[in-house]
Motif scaffolding. Structure first.
Motif, PDB file in Angstrom:
ATOM      1  N   UNK A   1       0.915  -1.199   0.107  1.00  0.00           N
ATOM      2  CA  UNK A   1      -0.073  -0.185   0.010  1.00  0.00           C
ATOM      3  C   UNK A   1       0.843   1.278   0.011  1.00  0.00           C
ATOM      4  N   UNK A   3      -0.275   4.341  -0.032  1.00  0.00           N
ATOM      5  CA  UNK A   3      -1.027   5.641   0.729  1.00  0.00           C
ATOM      6  C   UNK A   3      -1.910   5.007   1.531  1.00  0.00           C
ATOM      7  N   UNK A   4      -1.725   4.922   2.974  1.00  0.00           N
ATOM      8  CA  UNK A   4      -2.506   4.328   3.838  1.00  0.00           C
ATOM      9  C   UNK A   4      -3.515   5.184   4.343  1.00  0.00           C
ATOM     10  N   UNK A   5      -4.767   4.717   4.422  1.00  0.00           N
ATOM     11  CA  UNK A   5      -5.791   5.635   5.035  1.00  0.00           C
ATOM     12  C   UNK A   5      -6.263   5.516   6.598  1.00  0.00           C
ATOM     13  N   UNK A   6      -6.764   6.243   7.089  1.00  0.00           N
ATOM     14  CA  UNK A   6      -7.264   5.958   8.407  1.00  0.00           C
ATOM     15  C   UNK A   6      -8.613   5.042   8.403  1.00  0.00           C
ATOM     16  N   UNK A   7      -8.999   4.678   9.503  1.00  0.00           N
ATOM     17  CA  UNK A   7     -10.372   3.894   9.749  1.00  0.00           C
ATOM     18  C   UNK A   7     -11.518   4.479   9.212  1.00  0.00           C
ATOM     19  N   UNK A   8     -11.710   6.162   9.547  1.00  0.00           N
ATOM     20  CA  UNK A   8     -12.733   6.622   8.866  1.00  0.00           C
ATOM     21  C   UNK A   8     -13.045   6.636   7.354  1.00  0.00           C
ATOM     22  N   UNK A   9     -11.633   6.467   6.688  1.00  0.00           N
ATOM     23  CA  UNK A   9     -11.664   6.869   5.126  1.00  0.00           C
ATOM     24  C   UNK A   9     -12.110   5.569   4.466  1.00  0.00           C
ATOM     25  N   UNK A  10     -11.965   4.302   5.127  1.00  0.00           N
ATOM     26  CA  UNK A  10     -12.106   3.116   4.158  1.00  0.00           C
ATOM     27  C   UNK A  10     -13.603   2.554   4.392  1.00  0.00           C
ATOM     28  N   UNK A  11     -13.810   1.779   3.343  1.00  0.00           N
ATOM     29  CA  UNK A  11     -15.224   1.130   3.619  1.00  0.00           C
ATOM     30  C   UNK A  11     -15.380   0.114   4.599  1.00  0.00           C
ATOM     31  N   UNK A  12     -16.520  -0.067   5.213  1.00  0.00           N
ATOM     32  CA  UNK A  12     -16.631  -1.176   6.216  1.00  0.00           C
ATOM     33  C   UNK A  12     -16.336  -2.537   5.664  1.00  0.00           C
ATOM     34  N   UNK A  14     -13.887  -4.600   5.526  1.00  0.00           N
ATOM     35  CA  UNK A  14     -12.596  -5.119   4.698  1.00  0.00           C
ATOM     36  C   UNK A  14     -12.990  -5.329   3.199  1.00  0.00           C
TER      37      UNK A  14
ATOM     38  N   UNK B 104     -19.716  -7.340   8.956  1.00  0.00           N
ATOM     39  CA  UNK B 104     -20.766  -6.390   9.143  1.00  0.00           C
ATOM     40  C   UNK B 104     -22.100  -6.670   8.652  1.00  0.00           C
ATOM     41  N   UNK B 204     -21.575   1.990   0.410  1.00  0.00           N
ATOM     42  CA  UNK B 204     -20.200   2.545   0.734  1.00  0.00           C
ATOM     43  C   UNK B 204     -19.472   3.229  -0.118  1.00  0.00           C
ATOM     44  N   UNK B 205     -18.541   4.166   0.542  1.00  0.00           N
ATOM     45  CA  UNK B 205     -17.729   5.033  -0.404  1.00  0.00           C
ATOM     46  C   UNK B 205     -16.470   4.295  -0.656  1.00  0.00           C
ATOM     47  N   UNK B 207     -12.304   4.772  -1.628  1.00  0.00           N
ATOM     48  CA  UNK B 207     -11.540   5.820  -1.327  1.00  0.00           C
ATOM     49  C   UNK B 207     -11.489   6.686  -2.592  1.00  0.00           C
ATOM     50  N   UNK B 228      -6.340  -9.322   4.963  1.00  0.00           N
ATOM     51  CA  UNK B 228      -6.501  -7.746   5.498  1.00  0.00           C
ATOM     52  C   UNK B 228      -5.353  -8.211   6.391  1.00  0.00           C
ATOM     53  N   UNK B 231      -1.753  -3.879   7.676  1.00  0.00           N
ATOM     54  CA  UNK B 231      -1.793  -2.398   6.955  1.00  0.00           C
ATOM     55  C   UNK B 231      -3.171  -1.805   7.428  1.00  0.00           C
ATOM     56  N   UNK B 232      -4.199  -2.842   7.454  1.00  0.00           N
ATOM     57  CA  UNK B 232      -5.656  -2.147   7.277  1.00  0.00           C
ATOM     58  C   UNK B 232      -6.555  -3.009   8.612  1.00  0.00           C
ATOM     59  N   UNK B 235      -7.392  -1.052  11.456  1.00  0.00           N
ATOM     60  CA  UNK B 235      -8.633  -0.022  11.112  1.00  0.00           C
ATOM     61  C   UNK B 235     -10.102  -0.543  10.858  1.00  0.00           C
ATOM     62  N   UNK B 236     -10.021  -1.600  10.495  1.00  0.00           N
ATOM     63  CA  UNK B 236     -11.379  -2.452  10.258  1.00  0.00           C
ATOM     64  C   UNK B 236     -12.044  -2.659  11.626  1.00  0.00           C
ATOM     65  N   UNK B 239     -13.328   0.217  13.262  1.00  0.00           N
ATOM     66  CA  UNK B 239     -14.702   0.394  12.773  1.00  0.00           C
ATOM     67  C   UNK B 239     -15.732  -0.362  13.671  1.00  0.00           C
TER      68      UNK B 239
END
Lengths: 93, 434
Positions: A1, A3-12, A14, B104, B204-205, B207, B228, B231-232, B235-236, B239
């Motif tokens: 990756x 450009x890593x994004x924060x938890x508010x910026x990514x869809x739910x 996974x 979810x 959902x949006x 990025x 996952x 890296x992510x 974050x999940x 959420x």
């Protein structure tokens, strides 16, 4: 990756939204298959064996072509080639 | 004031009440495997399917692992999915529970609480659901069959709320609720249909800013449950924590809205005579009813006793509990499961840590009770109140962690201990055998 994004910026959940062809798994490669087209008999064993469908036969030029966007460098083609026309070469830095 | 819908009284046990609620909700998919004491739900619901009273696709799966997997698949495709289980069945679902919450997916499940093996026991306790308390499921515990019926209906609204999108586990005590006939007021079918509404699909949006429906659909290809890594993943999970926090508000809102419709209001907690209570019992599930009766008996004797029933265990309504208990002098937290090796039961540890930095806090003691369906009659709960009264009067707490309804032990008996021998000693014949 890159450009890593924060938890508010990514869809739910996974969720991944790209077609699998858009994930370029060729980046994983550390060894690259090199084809000797003079040795190659166009038997197409490599086309069948490639687990990533990264090898195609081009009828217009009568040649084997490897798609390096997806070739992970597993070496199955080199192992299976009956005339040893494929060699695995270390990727350069 | 709002209009309360005319309701019909039906004689139903907790399982039938759940099945009846599911019938009225008419989910697209029900995948379940029977296990005592949940069996009646599956039996009754399969009759509804056979009679054509529902349009549900009923999938009689080969195990609970498959029941949850099927529900996950159905929910991922945008369907309403329901399942029910208990004890070993829930334990077999374990890995899939995390997938349901992690993806979810708003699945609704009734867990008919039952003890876990070994030794095998089919009766009510909370060990099964407590095993799944960290699985990311919302856990609501019901006091009676009426609440079981009401909660299954509300569960869809909570699970499918856009700020929540988490699976909901509706817990009812095995046998005490599941198999005991009660008067249950039921709503007309159309009122239930209107309350739960049409199943909506989250959008959902990405990025990139584009929108995509969160559903498995051939015209909108997405991957669910892909790898996952470092890296992510974190974050999940963050959420999910946020969704649980949002659920605190949503459970209250849905409970209020349901109250407008039926006259029966529900929240995160159920405070009984807590306004001026000096001593209190904190408990989940059906025992709250007995505790309320015991509180009435204590009130007759002039003791200011109250009961705090925790309805929502996940998410844990920390602020509501602290507010309700802050003026209480002493309280007893009743746990119907043991977290072996922990200092106190799961409810106790959580409530006590809630008070850690509070200036006003009660003395809090812990009782384990009712394991394996051990009867907890009113006199035992009266004893708890009397003990709390004594603690308030004398200031002497004594044992913090106690066992309620466990037989008194003789300190001289050592039969529960074992000696070790080697296998070759079996040949000497000194220790019984054939």
């Amino acid at each position: 990756m890159s450009e890593e994004k924060s938890w508010r910026e990514i869809p739910l959940g996974g969720l991944t939204w790209l077609h699998s062809s858009e994930y370029k798994t060729g980046e994983w490669r550390s060894f690259r298959p090199v084809v000797d087209h003079n040795k190659c008999t166009r038997c197409m064993q490599c086309v069948i064996y490639c687990p990533d469908i990264a090898i195609k036969y081009k009828p217009d030029v009568n040649m084997i072509e490897i798609n390096f966007d997806y070739c992970k460098g597993c070496g199955v083609c080199a192992e299976e080639c009956p005339v040893h026309a494929i060699t695995m070469v270390k990727e350069k830095e | 004031m709002s209009k309360i819908v005319k309701q019909e009284m039906m004689g139903m046990n907790g399982d039938t009440a759940c099945a009846y609620a599911v019938k009225q909700c008419n989910p697209e998919v029900v995948a379940a495997y029977p296990i005592t004491p949940q069996t009646i739900i599956v039996e009754v619901f399969s009759e509804y399917v056979a009679n054509g009273e529902v349009t549900t696709e009923f999938i009689p799966v080969e195990s609970e692992h498959s029941a949850m997997s099927t529900s996950i698949g159905a929910a991922a495709a945008g369907a309403r999915a329901y399942t029910a289980s208990a004890s070993q069945g829930l334990a077999l679902m374990y890995e899939m529970l995390y997938i349901a919450s992690g993806l979810r997916l708003p699945i609704v499940m009734t867990c008919v609480n039952r003890a876990l093996s070994a030794p095998i026991n089919i009766h009510g306790d909370h060990s099964d659901a407590m095993g799944a308390r960290d699985s990311g499921w919302i856990q609501l515990y019901c006091e009676n069959s009426q609440e079981a019926y009401d909660t299954v209906i509300q569960a869809w609204r909570i699970a499918e709320h856009k700020d929540v999108l988490l699976p909901v586990m509706v817990n009812i005590d095995g046998f005490i609720l599941s198999h005991t006939l009660e008067n249950v007021a039921v709503l007309p079918d159309d009122a239930v249909k209107k309350f739960i509404g049409e199943k909506k699909i989250p959008v959902v949006k990405k990025p990139s800013g584009e929108l995509t429906p969160y559903v498995l659909h051939p015209d909108y290809p997405v991957s669910m449950g892909a790898i996952d890594l470092q890296d992510y993943y974190f974050e999940h999970k963050r959420q999910q924590a946020e969704a649980m926090k949002n659920a605190l508000k949503v459970i209250k809102e849905v409970g209020e809205e349901y109250g407008e419709l039926t006259g029966r209001r529900y929240g995160l907690i159920d405070a009984y005579m807590m306004d001026d209570a000096e001593i209190a019992i904190i408990v989940m599930g059906s025992t709250a009813g007995t505790a309320k009766y015991a509180a009435d008996l204590m009130r007759e004797k002039g003791v200011k006793a109250g009961v705090l029933r925790v309805r929502s265990f996940r998410p844990f309504p920390r602020d509501d509990i602290v507010k309700t208990l802050s003026k209480v002098k002493a309280c007893a937290v009743l746990d119907r499961s043991i977290s072996f090796g922990s200092y106190g039961g799961p409810l106790f540890t959580e409530i006590r840590s809630s008070f850690c930095y509070e200036c006003e806090k009660p003395i809090i003691i812990n009782y384990y009770y009712g394991l394996g369906g051990r009867d907890t009659p009113p006199n035992l709960l009266e004893n708890v109140f009397s003990e709390l009264k004594r603690i308030v009067e004398t200031g002497k707490i004594g044992e913090e962690i106690r066992y309620l309804g466990l037989r008194e032990d003789s300190i001289d008996s050592v039969n529960y201990k074992a000696e070790l021998i080697s296998f070759k000693d079996l040949n000497t014949g000194n220790i019984g055998g054939k």
